[in-house]
Design an enzyme around this catalytic site. Structure first.
Site: not given
Length: 214
Positions: A81, A192, A194
């Site tokens: 990001c 992202h 994650e």
């Protein structure tokens, strides 16, 4: 193996740490703002959320700039990001904020006049949600991830590399834009991983297994 997640006080970094711990349960995953700890890590993850100007100020204020730059030269390095945006020369956010200048190019805001879908309906900025990602060529971090897999995004600005060869993936909102870049031992994503369920965890697992070569 030691994986350093760089903590410069911006964003929810715990989700990055937890995801890495999930895919690398034998690794020592540390969230750190200590340049010395970053310097001795085998792999470095550079995440970020928030305004580019604030992120750069916090990075410098904590004395982490040189440690991050050094990590990009000699070991597997993953930007996420704003951590990807900071690798470029300049961001339009905050009135042209200088980045680390490791990649040529800039970071620009989604232009209001182009934010229309196929039916002429206005698209929201920030761009928030799931988008399909088109891989541009092969890379070890794409191993086992189907082309066109969906990843999660939250951003108002996007990467615009000066060298098209840097682009490792694209998506559309509504026009094509770069969502991942790669060079040598560096891989960086606007999305992202994650927060991207199975595809994101697979990308992180690939990063853990990666030797930094393509």
């Amino acid at each position: 193996m030691k994986i350093a997640v760089v903590d410069y006080g911006m964003g929810n970094l715990r989700s990055v740490v937890k995801a890495l711990q999930h895919v690398a349960d034998t690794a020592d995953v540390v969230l750190t703002s200590d340049p010395a700890e970053v310097a001795v890590a085998d792999r470095v993850v550079f995440p970020g959320q928030g305004a580019m100007r604030d992120c750069m100020a916090e990075l410098d204020g904590r004395g982490l700039r040189e440690a991050v730059i050094a990590a990009t030269t000699d070991r597997p390095f993953l930007g996420i990001c704003v951590g990807a945006q900071m690798l470029f020369e300049l961001s339009a956010e905050g009135g042209n904020t200088p980045g680390l200048g490791l990649f040529g190019g800039d970071v620009v805001r989604f232009p209001a006049e182009r934010m229309l879908d196929g039916q002429g309906q206005r698209l929201k900025v920030p761009h928030m949600g799931w988008n399909r990602v088109r891989q541009q060529g092969s890379h070890p971090l794409w191993h086992g991830i189907a082309d066109g897999s969906r990843f999660y995004f939250v951003h108002s600005y996007y990467l615009r590399p000066s060298d098209p060869a840097l682009t490792a993936a694209e998506s559309d909102y509504p026009f094509p834009f770069t969502v991942a870049v790669a060079r040598a031992n560096i891989f960086a994503t606007q999305f992202h991983p994650e927060k991207s369920h199975a595809a994101g965890l697979k990308l992180l697992a690939n990063f853990v297994a990666w030797n930094g070569k393509v």
